[in-house]
Each structure stands twice: as structure tokens, then as C-alpha cells.
Write an enzyme that holds these catalytic residues in place. Sequence first.
Site, PDB file in Angstrom:
ATOM      1  N   GLU A 128      51.246  39.936  48.141  1.00 45.49           N
ATOM      2  CA  GLU A 128      50.814  38.880  49.053  1.00 45.49           C
ATOM      3  C   GLU A 128      51.051  37.503  48.464  1.00 45.49           C
ATOM      4  O   GLU A 128      50.821  37.269  47.281  1.00 45.49           O
ATOM      5  CB  GLU A 128      49.310  38.996  49.303  1.00 45.49           C
ATOM      6  CG  GLU A 128      48.928  40.254  50.001  1.00 45.49           C
ATOM      7  CD  GLU A 128      47.433  40.315  50.216  1.00 45.49           C
ATOM      8  OE1 GLU A 128      46.896  41.415  50.147  1.00 45.49           O
ATOM      9  OE2 GLU A 128      46.815  39.247  50.436  1.00 45.49           O
ATOM     10  N   CYS A 171      36.554  43.638  44.464  1.00 41.32           N
ATOM     11  CA  CYS A 171      37.893  43.153  44.790  1.00 41.32           C
ATOM     12  C   CYS A 171      38.761  44.234  45.433  1.00 41.32           C
ATOM     13  O   CYS A 171      38.812  45.364  44.940  1.00 41.32           O
ATOM     14  CB  CYS A 171      38.562  42.647  43.514  1.00 41.32           C
ATOM     15  SG  CYS A 171      40.296  42.240  43.725  1.00 41.32           S
ATOM     16  N   GLY A 215      46.766  40.855  41.311  1.00 47.54           N
ATOM     17  CA  GLY A 215      47.106  41.117  39.917  1.00 47.54           C
ATOM     18  C   GLY A 215      46.422  40.203  38.928  1.00 47.54           C
ATOM     19  O   GLY A 215      45.833  39.186  39.293  1.00 47.54           O
ATOM     20  N   GLU A 216      46.498  40.600  37.660  1.00 46.91           N
ATOM     21  CA  GLU A 216      45.917  39.828  36.571  1.00 46.91           C
ATOM     22  C   GLU A 216      47.075  39.217  35.771  1.00 46.91           C
ATOM     23  O   GLU A 216      47.770  39.932  35.038  1.00 46.91           O
ATOM     24  CB  GLU A 216      45.048  40.758  35.707  1.00 46.91           C
ATOM     25  CG  GLU A 216      44.579  40.166  34.392  1.00 46.91           C
ATOM     26  CD  GLU A 216      43.945  38.796  34.483  1.00 46.91           C
ATOM     27  OE1 GLU A 216      42.946  38.627  35.185  1.00 46.91           O
ATOM     28  OE2 GLU A 216      44.477  37.867  33.839  1.00 46.91           O
ATOM     29  N   SER A 245      44.473  31.897  37.223  1.00 45.57           N
ATOM     30  CA  SER A 245      43.121  32.449  37.220  1.00 45.57           C
ATOM     31  C   SER A 245      43.113  33.790  36.491  1.00 45.57           C
ATOM     32  O   SER A 245      43.955  34.644  36.742  1.00 45.57           O
ATOM     33  CB  SER A 245      42.656  32.631  38.666  1.00 45.57           C
ATOM     34  OG  SER A 245      41.431  33.328  38.708  1.00 45.57           O
ATOM     35  N   SER A 270      37.485  33.632  36.211  1.00 46.38           N
ATOM     36  CA  SER A 270      36.667  34.310  37.228  1.00 46.38           C
ATOM     37  C   SER A 270      35.373  34.760  36.563  1.00 46.38           C
ATOM     38  O   SER A 270      35.308  35.843  35.995  1.00 46.38           O
ATOM     39  CB  SER A 270      37.407  35.527  37.788  1.00 46.38           C
ATOM     40  OG  SER A 270      38.515  35.116  38.529  1.00 46.38           O
ATOM     41  N   LEU A 271      34.376  33.909  36.637  1.00 48.40           N
ATOM     42  CA  LEU A 271      33.107  34.190  35.957  1.00 48.40           C
ATOM     43  C   LEU A 271      32.275  35.150  36.817  1.00 48.40           C
ATOM     44  O   LEU A 271      31.935  36.236  36.391  1.00 48.40           O
ATOM     45  CB  LEU A 271      32.378  32.877  35.698  1.00 48.40           C
ATOM     46  CG  LEU A 271      31.160  32.929  34.805  1.00 48.40           C
ATOM     47  CD1 LEU A 271      31.510  33.426  33.424  1.00 48.40           C
ATOM     48  CD2 LEU A 271      30.514  31.540  34.717  1.00 48.40           C
ATOM     49  N   ASN A 272      31.988  34.709  38.020  1.00 47.80           N
ATOM     50  CA  ASN A 272      31.416  35.592  39.049  1.00 47.80           C
ATOM     51  C   ASN A 272      30.012  36.122  38.778  1.00 47.80           C
ATOM     52  O   ASN A 272      29.466  36.859  39.594  1.00 47.80           O
ATOM     53  CB  ASN A 272      32.343  36.786  39.333  1.00 47.80           C
ATOM     54  CG  ASN A 272      33.660  36.324  39.933  1.00 47.80           C
ATOM     55  OD1 ASN A 272      33.754  35.205  40.420  1.00 47.80           O
ATOM     56  ND2 ASN A 272      34.659  37.160  39.880  1.00 47.80           N
ATOM     57  N   ASN A 348      34.313  37.782  50.374  1.00 41.98           N
ATOM     58  CA  ASN A 348      34.999  38.237  51.575  1.00 41.98           C
ATOM     59  C   ASN A 348      34.898  39.749  51.633  1.00 41.98           C
ATOM     60  O   ASN A 348      35.389  40.424  50.738  1.00 41.98           O
ATOM     61  CB  ASN A 348      36.494  37.873  51.463  1.00 41.98           C
ATOM     62  CG  ASN A 348      36.854  36.729  52.381  1.00 41.98           C
ATOM     63  OD1 ASN A 348      36.527  36.735  53.564  1.00 41.98           O
ATOM     64  ND2 ASN A 348      37.531  35.746  51.826  1.00 41.98           N
ATOM     65  N   CYS A 391      41.603  38.340  48.534  1.00 37.90           N
ATOM     66  CA  CYS A 391      42.554  38.891  47.594  1.00 37.90           C
ATOM     67  C   CYS A 391      42.838  40.373  47.869  1.00 37.90           C
ATOM     68  O   CYS A 391      41.949  41.201  47.836  1.00 37.90           O
ATOM     69  CB  CYS A 391      41.886  38.711  46.233  1.00 37.90           C
ATOM     70  SG  CYS A 391      42.634  39.456  44.843  1.00 37.90           S
TER      71      CYS A 391
END
Length: 400
Positions: A128, A171, A215-216, A245, A270-272, A348, A391
Site C-alpha cells: 500500500e 495492527c 512493514g518495519e 517510523s 511508535s510508542l503506543n 482504526n 495500516c
Amino acid sequence: MGKQIGGEYTILRPAVTGNSFKLVSLDAAGGADVTRRALFGLDQHALTEQMVGLGEPGWRGRQLAQALYRQRVTELAQVTTLPLGLRSKLEGEGWAVDRPRIAQVFQSVDGTERYLVEGQAGDGRTVETVWMPEGDGGDAGSEDEDDARNWDRATICVSSQVGCAVNCQFCLTAKLGFERNLTPGEIAGQVVTVLDRHGVEVGRDRVNLVFMGMGEPFLNYDNWMGAVRLLVDEVGLSPRRMTVSTSGIVPGIERLAQEPPELRPKLAISLNAPNDEIRAEVMPINRKWPIDAVVDAVRGIRLRTRERVTFEYVLLGGVTDGAAHARELTRLVRRTGLPAKVNLIAWNPGPGIAYETPETGAVERFRQALAAEGVPVYLRRPRGRDIYAACGQLKRTVEG
Ligand code: SAH
Ligand code: SF4
């Protein structure tokens, strides 16, 4: 022009660009036919080497780089700076432009466009990429594919892998599992293809890149950084307008710290979650690299003037969105001592994920709690909700 599917999103048309190869083998060994070789993804240096190898002057490599990354050609036939004979010779040796192509377009009412982009491996796998225009009516959206420049700046969200191995519990990309790494050409190609589609003039138009797609990036570091080099050196974009990120891959952050300032994108973590306990629950990677280890690695980066580190914080209803979490997050951000800002994102939802979106008012209360304590905080506006903006969501929705 577009067709409503289930009242949710609009499929404009499965895009077609001329060259679709069944098989691209980058390894010539044992091939019976001529191996197809991709020019897109090679930098000026590599192109020059190829030209010299063909007995051509080295500056032909520069011409080719210009054509691929500035004029944005998709066929060798369009590279009119090269003599016809040389173009035929290249074709005869199996070379083709082979730029990643947009396989499907989804257009949101807010102007956001989401693409499934097919890469160079010939395996039909897609990732994407998202185009988010801002200003000048960009919010109104447009059904006109040429979009008549109804934006004055835009952000492109770019993928780095097909799927992801990191397994964050909230995710959708995680649900796909890890399929494969993208090549530098496949990562940079998403950007060039989208710039091309919207007629972006590099140097004049304001375009930001965020490596926040599937992806990372730091688990595909070399290819990702190879793409950044192409985008900076060949396409002409500034790394100050790029943000990468990461879920907190410490060795990747340490490598980023070694990159020269003229190449290094800005960093988002990405702490989250406000503490290790909750973070380990929603992001199991935290057991390997806990918050302090991540923050220590971030401290190794020599930030440019006015540069700040972004902490992304996905608000999960009842899990990370409470008043106590906001207080803890405030203390955590202060404790880092870093010039930082917090980007809040309401989670989301997606199929098969057992979290909840924050209750009405919770996001704004959370934002205010941080702002009241002087923490720079921004709400990431949901873009393209109607086309599954989260994502990994589009691919999962389309491909089931
Ligand atoms: N792998 C990298 C970059 C891609 S994810 C990383 O994790 O940072 C980009 C951002 O989207 C991350 O901050 C992630 O926390 C967030 N994200 C993932 N799934 C989401 C969802 N369902 N809703 C909102 N944000 C999400
Ligand atoms: Fe991978 Fe990022 Fe999704 Fe985590 S949030 S699974 S690291 S894409």
C-alpha cells in the site's frame, strides 16, 4: 466516474501501465532466455558502470538517471537522450525500466488516494502507498484523475516490506505476517509513481514522505536506506521532509544515528503505550527492546536545528487512552529530555482485532491533558476513513 462498492469506497480503475513482466530474474545464472533486468532502482553510479560495461561513455549513466528519476519515464523508448541504437542494445541485453506500477486505485471523499502497488519481483505481490493532499480544496476530493492541482502540499505514505514480522497486536499488517522485503527500487518506486500520477514538480511542490506504510523499515534497513539515497540523490527530495517510523528496533535506530545529516530522515517512534507493561502487551517487541533501550538509542542521534523526535501513540479504547495513561506519558516524554512531540492516533479498527476505538471525547481529553502540561501534541486526522485508512487495512480488505 468511480464505482461505489458496498457504499464504502470507490475503485477508480485497475490501472494499467504498459510493461508487466511475468518473471524478472535478477540472477543470470543458468537462464535460457535473456534475463530481464530492472534499470529502475539503480543509482547513477551503478548506471554509469553498466554503460561503461557496454562500451559507452560514462555520462550516458547520468542521462539514464535523469530520465528514470527526473523525467520519470516508464519505457526505454521514452529515453530520447540515448541514441536509438543504444536503447535497442539495452533491450537486447534484457534491460527494461521496470518501475513499480499502480495496480489499483482507491479514492476517498477527502482527497486521499490509496494504491496497491506491484513491485519488480514479478511475484504479483502488492503493497500500500497513500497520497494525502492538503489545502486548496484537497479536502473536497476530486473525481478527476488529473486532479488539476487542488492541493498545495501533500504527504506520501510509503511501505517498506510486504507484510510485517513484528506482531503488534493492534495492527492489520501484522495479521498478514511477513512475506518479503521490498527492494530499494520498489520502495523509491512507490514515491516516483505517485509523484508522476499527480504531476508533482520536485523542488517546487511541497511533498512530505512518511515511511509508515506496511512493514518495519528497520528490519529491511539496507534496502530502505538505499531507497532514501535514491530519493535524495536522484529524485531530489530532501531528507528533512521524510520521516521514518519504527516500532523500536534498537540496532536500526543506532544505524540511523550514523547516517550523514544530508541523508538522514527524521525519526518517529511508535510508542503506543505509557509504560513497559502495557507496551509489552500491545507490542511484544518491547520485551526485546524496552522503552529505555529505545530512548537511549534515540539519544545517539544528532538532531538538526529545530528537529524533533516524534512519539506516535495509538489510542486503544480502555487500554491506553485513560487520564492516568496521559499523565504517565507526559512524565515519560519529559524524562527522555529529548526535543519531542507526540502524535496521537485514534485506533482504526479492523477485522479480527479485539481492541476498541476510544470513546467519544477520550481522544480530545487525552490531547488536552498533554497540552496542559506543555507537551507538544498533535492529533493525526483520520484520512481516507472511507477507504480503510489504517495500516495494512486496504490490502487485507481487498484480498481477504
Ligand atoms: N512498522 C513501523 C511503520 C509502519 S506502522 C512502525 O510500527 O512504526 C505506522 C504507524 O501506524 C505506527 O505508529 C503504528 O503504531 C500505527 N498503526 C498501526 N496499526 C494501526 C491502526 N489499526 N490504527 C491506528 N494506527 C495504527
Ligand atoms: Fe509492523 Fe509497524 Fe504494524 Fe507493528 S505497527 S506490526 S511494526 S507495521
